[in-house]
Design a protein around this motif. Structure first.
Motif, PDB file in Angstrom:
ATOM      1  N   SER A 175       0.834  -1.207   0.000  1.00 33.95           N
ATOM      2  CA  SER A 175       0.000   0.000   0.000  1.00 33.95           C
ATOM      3  C   SER A 175       0.868   1.256   0.000  1.00 33.95           C
ATOM      4  O   SER A 175       0.534   2.267  -0.636  1.00 33.95           O
ATOM      5  CB  SER A 175      -0.931   0.013   1.210  1.00 33.95           C
ATOM      6  N   LEU A 176       2.015   1.198   0.703  1.00 35.44           N
ATOM      7  CA  LEU A 176       2.934   2.342   0.715  1.00 35.44           C
ATOM      8  C   LEU A 176       3.671   2.471  -0.610  1.00 35.44           C
ATOM      9  O   LEU A 176       3.940   3.582  -1.076  1.00 35.44           O
ATOM     10  CB  LEU A 176       3.932   2.212   1.863  1.00 35.44           C
TER      11      LEU A 176
ATOM     12  N   TYR B 299      -2.140  -8.196  -4.229  1.00 31.66           N
ATOM     13  CA  TYR B 299      -2.486  -6.856  -3.750  1.00 31.66           C
ATOM     14  C   TYR B 299      -3.382  -6.177  -4.780  1.00 31.66           C
ATOM     15  O   TYR B 299      -3.125  -6.243  -5.987  1.00 31.66           O
ATOM     16  CB  TYR B 299      -1.225  -6.022  -3.517  1.00 31.66           C
ATOM     17  N   SER B 300      -4.414  -5.515  -4.309  1.00 30.15           N
ATOM     18  CA  SER B 300      -5.323  -4.777  -5.197  1.00 30.15           C
ATOM     19  C   SER B 300      -5.128  -3.279  -4.987  1.00 30.15           C
ATOM     20  O   SER B 300      -5.480  -2.747  -3.927  1.00 30.15           O
ATOM     21  CB  SER B 300      -6.785  -5.148  -4.900  1.00 30.15           C
ATOM     22  N   PRO B 301      -4.559  -2.575  -5.958  1.00 28.97           N
ATOM     23  CA  PRO B 301      -4.345  -1.127  -5.835  1.00 28.97           C
ATOM     24  C   PRO B 301      -5.664  -0.381  -5.633  1.00 28.97           C
ATOM     25  O   PRO B 301      -6.705  -0.768  -6.178  1.00 28.97           O
ATOM     26  CB  PRO B 301      -3.701  -0.747  -7.172  1.00 28.97           C
ATOM     27  N   SER B 302      -5.594   0.678  -4.870  1.00 25.92           N
ATOM     28  CA  SER B 302      -6.801   1.466  -4.591  1.00 25.92           C
ATOM     29  C   SER B 302      -6.757   2.852  -5.213  1.00 25.92           C
ATOM     30  O   SER B 302      -7.780   3.532  -5.314  1.00 25.92           O
ATOM     31  CB  SER B 302      -6.991   1.605  -3.075  1.00 25.92           C
ATOM     32  N   LEU B 303      -5.561   3.276  -5.635  1.00 25.72           N
ATOM     33  CA  LEU B 303      -5.415   4.636  -6.157  1.00 25.72           C
ATOM     34  C   LEU B 303      -5.503   4.716  -7.677  1.00 25.72           C
ATOM     35  O   LEU B 303      -5.627   5.805  -8.238  1.00 25.72           O
ATOM     36  CB  LEU B 303      -4.078   5.231  -5.696  1.00 25.72           C
TER      37      LEU B 303
ATOM     38  N   GLY C 188      -7.271   7.834 -13.885  1.00 29.46           N
ATOM     39  CA  GLY C 188      -7.871   7.937 -15.208  1.00 29.46           C
ATOM     40  C   GLY C 188      -8.202   9.362 -15.611  1.00 29.46           C
ATOM     41  O   GLY C 188      -7.748   9.854 -16.650  1.00 29.46           O
ATOM     42  N   ASN C 189      -8.981  10.035 -14.791  1.00 33.21           N
ATOM     43  CA  ASN C 189      -9.392  11.406 -15.111  1.00 33.21           C
ATOM     44  C   ASN C 189      -8.216  12.375 -15.130  1.00 33.21           C
ATOM     45  O   ASN C 189      -8.163  13.297 -15.947  1.00 33.21           O
ATOM     46  CB  ASN C 189     -10.433  11.882 -14.102  1.00 33.21           C
ATOM     47  N   GLN C 190      -7.249  12.149 -14.225  1.00 37.53           N
ATOM     48  CA  GLN C 190      -6.114  13.072 -14.132  1.00 37.53           C
ATOM     49  C   GLN C 190      -5.150  12.931 -15.313  1.00 37.53           C
ATOM     50  O   GLN C 190      -4.465  13.886 -15.667  1.00 37.53           O
ATOM     51  CB  GLN C 190      -5.349  12.830 -12.825  1.00 37.53           C
ATOM     52  N   LEU C 191      -5.111  11.740 -15.906  1.00 40.01           N
ATOM     53  CA  LEU C 191      -4.138  11.497 -16.981  1.00 40.01           C
ATOM     54  C   LEU C 191      -4.753  11.534 -18.371  1.00 40.01           C
ATOM     55  O   LEU C 191      -4.027  11.587 -19.367  1.00 40.01           O
ATOM     56  CB  LEU C 191      -3.471  10.130 -16.775  1.00 40.01           C
TER      57      LEU C 191
ATOM     58  N   LEU D  28       1.294   6.172 -20.172  1.00 34.48           N
ATOM     59  CA  LEU D  28       0.131   6.872 -19.626  1.00 34.48           C
ATOM     60  C   LEU D  28      -1.103   5.966 -19.645  1.00 34.48           C
ATOM     61  O   LEU D  28      -1.890   5.962 -18.697  1.00 34.48           O
ATOM     62  CB  LEU D  28      -0.140   8.151 -20.422  1.00 34.48           C
ATOM     63  N   SER D  29      -1.252   5.204 -20.721  1.00 33.87           N
ATOM     64  CA  SER D  29      -2.405   4.294 -20.808  1.00 33.87           C
ATOM     65  C   SER D  29      -2.301   3.212 -19.737  1.00 33.87           C
ATOM     66  O   SER D  29      -3.295   2.826 -19.120  1.00 33.87           O
ATOM     67  CB  SER D  29      -2.479   3.648 -22.199  1.00 33.87           C
ATOM     68  N   LYS D  30      -1.088   2.736 -19.510  1.00 32.56           N
ATOM     69  CA  LYS D  30      -0.886   1.713 -18.487  1.00 32.56           C
ATOM     70  C   LYS D  30      -1.154   2.286 -17.093  1.00 32.56           C
ATOM     71  O   LYS D  30      -1.799   1.647 -16.254  1.00 32.56           O
ATOM     72  CB  LYS D  30       0.546   1.174 -18.566  1.00 32.56           C
ATOM     73  N   ALA D  31      -0.657   3.503 -16.858  1.00 32.77           N
ATOM     74  CA  ALA D  31      -0.854   4.147 -15.550  1.00 32.77           C
ATOM     75  C   ALA D  31      -2.332   4.391 -15.278  1.00 32.77           C
ATOM     76  O   ALA D  31      -2.786   4.294 -14.133  1.00 32.77           O
ATOM     77  CB  ALA D  31      -0.086   5.460 -15.501  1.00 32.77           C
ATOM     78  N   ALA D  32      -3.094   4.676 -16.335  1.00 28.57           N
ATOM     79  CA  ALA D  32      -4.523   4.966 -16.175  1.00 28.57           C
ATOM     80  C   ALA D  32      -5.369   3.710 -16.095  1.00 28.57           C
ATOM     81  O   ALA D  32      -6.594   3.789 -15.981  1.00 28.57           O
ATOM     82  CB  ALA D  32      -5.002   5.836 -17.333  1.00 28.57           C
ATOM     83  N   GLY D  33      -4.704   2.546 -16.158  1.00 29.48           N
ATOM     84  CA  GLY D  33      -5.432   1.286 -16.033  1.00 29.48           C
ATOM     85  C   GLY D  33      -6.045   0.784 -17.315  1.00 29.48           C
ATOM     86  O   GLY D  33      -6.861  -0.129 -17.301  1.00 29.48           O
ATOM     87  N   ALA D  34      -5.657   1.374 -18.463  1.00 23.89           N
ATOM     88  CA  ALA D  34      -6.170   0.931 -19.764  1.00 23.89           C
ATOM     89  C   ALA D  34      -4.985   0.686 -20.692  1.00 23.89           C
ATOM     90  O   ALA D  34      -4.857   1.308 -21.748  1.00 23.89           O
ATOM     91  CB  ALA D  34      -7.115   1.975 -20.356  1.00 23.89           C
TER      92      ALA D  34
END
Length: 460
Positions: A59-60, A129-133, A138-141, A174-180
């Motif tokens: 989580s950290l 582990y399931s990321p929560s952030l 998505g919206n920010q990127l 960026l697409s990877k970071a946004a989960g797509a």
């Protein structure tokens, strides 16, 4: 004054609390768009754990990547920030190997590769582990992603291939970071780098694609528009919806088709790039991996053989050529290459001659095979001449004459191959001079004079 001693456990706990605080502050600053504040808090946290991110619980690690990556993106360092943010996706996809190191510190390795590298010998358990952030990104990127993706295509259309490649790579992260995650963007980056003659960069990206088992296979959904009679591309949800509507739908002729795999092509390109950069051992590794998946790929087989040869691995080169010949017995080039390498071994002259003859029979216009055959049959003529002179000096006339007889016989055998090579290129001054010498040595005066005249004509 009484001295107070803190236990190692208490020290570790205080450090853990400190880094949690700094990371939490960094996340808060990143969400507020405070670029300088984010960087400052991230630096404070990094001062505590250094490069040992695996000391942070998942989580950290996620919060750290979120704050640092988002801070960099907002500071205009999009490529760097996007790559860091994409590690959040890796956290969710990878197995987490947790346990304690030799100093009793809790460790959390992301993926087996990191666990094997840094946690060898430790008793580790597997967890997920399931990321929560990630959902917040998505919206920010999205705005940055759309801008960079468009810029990549515009640069590609403008033939700025290196510039386009860099933008495609940034858009991918960026697409990877946004989960797509859109891996096709990374493929476009690799190809653009290659087309822009950026070999190192292209090889680096192709290496990533191969490591992630990218194939490029996609499902294309099409249907015929009843109103326009045009065939439209549809997304899966729309395709399924209209198809389910049946006769009342605006579409008909629904088709799902798979695009061709790009995997085999990637191995071809990557191995060729590594050869051009003279990274022969790496080229061998890529070609071998490619041939395990695509055993009938002649291009990879030829690359593997050439890489063996360039790397000085002669035995492997010969075995590779023989393997390729077994798969394709009508490949004149492989027979020629086999002849060349075997001709360098004095004990394998007969095998070399057979290989050259086979190459010539398959491709009579192969001048190189004909020329190599001539010199193979002639042997080391300077050594022969030295042997003849030594025997004459020693008054061993019969033995000296025998040496000359064998030399004439070899030259007579070589002449037909030399004539064929000459017929393919009558302007080859070296072959004309060689034929003149061969006819002189075999005492064919008429042909000697003919090629002597040809030699003089070429020198004018």
């Amino acid at each position: 004054m009484k001295k107070i001693f803190l236990s190692l456990t208490m020290i570790a706990a205080s450090l853990s609390f400190a880094q949690k605080k700094e990371i939490a502050n960094a996340v808060k600053a990143a969400d507020q768009g405070d670029v300088n504040g984010t960087a400052a808090e991230v630096s404070k946290a990094e001062a505590i754990f250094g490069d040992k991110i695996y000391l942070l619980e998942p989580s950290l690690q996620e919060q750290y990547y979120y704050a640092k990556g988002l801070g960099l993106v907002k500071a205009g360092k999009i490529a760097e920030g996007a790559q860091i943010l994409s590690k959040i996706t890796d956290l969710g996809k990878s197995t987490i190997y947790s346990g304690k190191d030799n100093d009793k510190n809790k460790v959390y390795f992301v993926g087996k590769e990191q666990a094997d590298k840094l946690g060898a010998g430790l008793s580790l358990k597997e967890e997920k582990y399931s990321p929560s952030l990630a959902s917040k990104l998505g919206n920010q990127l999205n705005a940055s992603y759309q801008t960079i993706n468009k810029k990549a295509y515009d640069l590609y259309q403008a033939k700025d291939l290196a510039g386009a490649a860099k933008q495609f790579e940034e858009a991918y992260y960026l697409s990877k970071a946004a989960g797509a995650e859109n891996q096709s963007l990374l493929y476009s980056s690799a190809v653009s780098y290659a087309q822009g003659n950026k070999k190192e960069e292209s090889a680096r990206v192709f290496d990533q694609l191969i490591a992630m088992n990218y194939t490029g296979v996609e499902t294309v959904y099409t249907a015929k528009n009843k109103k326009t009679n045009a065939v439209d591309n549809l997304d899966k949800a729309t395709f399924d919806l209209y198809k389910k509507m049946g006769a009342s739908s605006d579409y008909t002729d629904f088709k799902e088709e798979k695009t061709p795999s790009k995997e085999e092509e990637m191995y071809d390109i990557q191995s060729a790039l590594l050869m051009e950069m003279e990274k022969y051992d790496q080229a061998i590794d890529v070609a071998q991996k490619g041939l395990k998946k695509f055993p009938n790929n002649a291009k990879l087989g030829n690359t593997l053989g050439l890489a063996y040869y360039k790397a000085g691995k002669t035995d492997e080169f010969v075995n590779s050529l023989k393997s390729q010949i077994a798969k394709n017995p009508n490949d004149a080039v492989n027979y020629y290459n086999l002849g060349v390498i075997l001709s360098k071994d004095a004990s394998k002259q007969k095998e070399a001659e057979e290989a050259f003859n086979k190459s010539i029979s398959l491709d009579p216009s192969n001048k190189n095979a004909l020329t190599n055959m001539v010199y193979l049959i002639m042997g080391d003529d300077s050594k022969t001449v030295d042997e003849f002179n030594a025997l004459r000096k020693a008054k061993k006339i019969d033995e000296a004459n025998k040496v000359m007889e064998l030399r004439r016989a070899r030259f007579a055998k070589a002449i037909p191959y030399a004539e064929k090579a000459y017929a393919l290129d009558p302007k080859d001054a070296d072959m004309v001079s060689l034929l003149k010498g061969l006819y002189n040595a075999t005492q064919n005066t008429a042909k000697y004079n003919e090629f002597k005249a040809k030699e003089a004509e070429l020198k004018k």
